[in-house]
Scaffold this motif. Structure first.
Motif, PDB file in Angstrom:
ATOM      1  N   SER A  13       0.809  -1.211   0.000  1.00  0.00           N
ATOM      2  CA  SER A  13       0.000   0.000   0.000  1.00  0.00           C
ATOM      3  C   SER A  13       0.844   1.264   0.000  1.00  0.00           C
ATOM      4  CB  SER A  13      -0.924   0.013   1.219  1.00  0.00           C
ATOM      5  OG  SER A  13      -0.162   0.115   2.399  1.00  0.00           O
ATOM      6  N   TYR A  14       2.118   1.147   0.285  1.00  0.00           N
ATOM      7  CA  TYR A  14       2.963   2.331   0.406  1.00  0.00           C
ATOM      8  C   TYR A  14       3.246   2.970  -0.936  1.00  0.00           C
ATOM      9  CZ  TYR A  14       6.823   5.323   1.711  1.00  0.00           C
ATOM     10  OH  TYR A  14       7.634   6.400   1.892  1.00  0.00           O
ATOM     11  N   GLY A  15       3.394   2.206  -1.958  1.00  0.00           N
ATOM     12  CA  GLY A  15       3.677   2.777  -3.266  1.00  0.00           C
ATOM     13  C   GLY A  15       4.935   2.193  -3.852  1.00  0.00           C
ATOM     14  N   ASN A  16       5.308   2.691  -4.966  1.00  0.00           N
ATOM     15  CA  ASN A  16       6.427   2.170  -5.715  1.00  0.00           C
ATOM     16  C   ASN A  16       7.742   2.643  -5.107  1.00  0.00           C
ATOM     17  OD1 ASN A  16       8.184   1.344  -7.722  1.00  0.00           O
ATOM     18  ND2 ASN A  16       6.681   1.695  -9.311  1.00  0.00           N
ATOM     19  N   SER A  21       4.848   6.133  -8.925  1.00  0.00           N
ATOM     20  CA  SER A  21       3.432   6.337  -8.647  1.00  0.00           C
ATOM     21  C   SER A  21       3.285   7.307  -7.485  1.00  0.00           C
ATOM     22  CB  SER A  21       2.768   5.009  -8.306  1.00  0.00           C
ATOM     23  OG  SER A  21       1.452   5.226  -7.900  1.00  0.00           O
ATOM     24  N   ASN A  22       2.397   8.248  -7.635  1.00  0.00           N
ATOM     25  CA  ASN A  22       2.152   9.186  -6.549  1.00  0.00           C
ATOM     26  C   ASN A  22       0.809   8.912  -5.874  1.00  0.00           C
ATOM     27  OD1 ASN A  22       0.501   9.975  -8.554  1.00  0.00           O
ATOM     28  ND2 ASN A  22       1.260  12.074  -8.712  1.00  0.00           N
ATOM     29  N   THR A  24      -1.293   6.226  -3.596  1.00  0.00           N
ATOM     30  CA  THR A  24      -1.193   5.035  -2.758  1.00  0.00           C
ATOM     31  C   THR A  24      -2.567   4.723  -2.192  1.00  0.00           C
ATOM     32  OG1 THR A  24      -0.644   6.350  -0.823  1.00  0.00           O
ATOM     33  CG2 THR A  24       1.193   5.504  -2.125  1.00  0.00           C
ATOM     34  N   SER A  26      -4.735   2.487   0.938  1.00  0.00           N
ATOM     35  CA  SER A  26      -4.513   2.041   2.312  1.00  0.00           C
ATOM     36  C   SER A  26      -4.531   0.517   2.416  1.00  0.00           C
ATOM     37  CB  SER A  26      -5.583   2.631   3.225  1.00  0.00           C
ATOM     38  OG  SER A  26      -6.834   2.050   2.941  1.00  0.00           O
ATOM     39  N   ASN A  85       1.639  -1.658  -9.164  1.00  0.00           N
ATOM     40  CA  ASN A  85       0.997  -0.396  -8.789  1.00  0.00           C
ATOM     41  C   ASN A  85      -0.115   0.004  -9.753  1.00  0.00           C
ATOM     42  OD1 ASN A  85       1.443   0.783  -6.412  1.00  0.00           O
ATOM     43  ND2 ASN A  85       3.177   2.023  -7.069  1.00  0.00           N
ATOM     44  N   ASN A  91     -10.079   2.299  -5.956  1.00  0.00           N
ATOM     45  CA  ASN A  91      -9.045   1.662  -5.126  1.00  0.00           C
ATOM     46  C   ASN A  91      -8.886   0.171  -5.401  1.00  0.00           C
ATOM     47  OD1 ASN A  91      -8.470   4.085  -3.911  1.00  0.00           O
ATOM     48  ND2 ASN A  91      -9.887   3.740  -2.230  1.00  0.00           N
TER      49      ASN A  91
END
Length: 129
Positions: A13-16, A21-22, A24, A26, A85, A91
């Motif tokens: 869930s944090y991102g790349n 990717s901007n 994210t 949860s 991602n 979502n």
């Protein structure tokens, strides 16, 4: 074990890592999408008349069922999209539904072609129950 699951969900869930990717999502959204994927895959498999459980004996059965391998394939493919991602809309819920439907269709129509049943040791033919 729960620390591993929690850290895996947090990392997904944090991102790349590379910052590509901007956006994210949860941990709750990821768990919800996984649950939706499993439920949709099982329901569509039952609608396609795939049996809920494989034939007996369960341990040595190579029959496909709605419980195994349908949701396993669905969450595997959905995990690949999460690692890349790509969550699409809402979502990841729309992607979860699409992957659930496609995995049930794959198990119904293509699974035996991709993963054939093993040969019977006695007479060299496919195992048919």
């Amino acid at each position: 074990m729960f620390d591993l699951v929690d850290s895996t969900i947090f990392f997904a869930s944090y991102g790349n890592v590379f910052g590509l990717s901007n956006i994210t999502i949860s941990s709750f959204d990821i768990l919800l999408a996984y649950i939706v994927t499993i439920i949709v895959a099982v329901l569509v498999a039952l609608a396609l008349k795939i049996p809920l459980l494989p034939g007996k004996p369960y341990r040595y059965s190579f029959d496909v069922s709605a419980i195994y391998p349908t949701p396993i394939i669905a969450i595997g493919i959905f995990s690949i999209f999460l690692v890349l991602n790509y969550t699409f809309m809402y979502n990841g819920l729309v992607l979860a539904v699409v992957i659930g439907v496609l995995s049930a269709l794959f198990v119904k129509y293509l699974f035996d072609f991709v993963f054939p049943k093993p040969l019977n040791e006695d007479n060299g033919e496919d195992i048919d129950e």
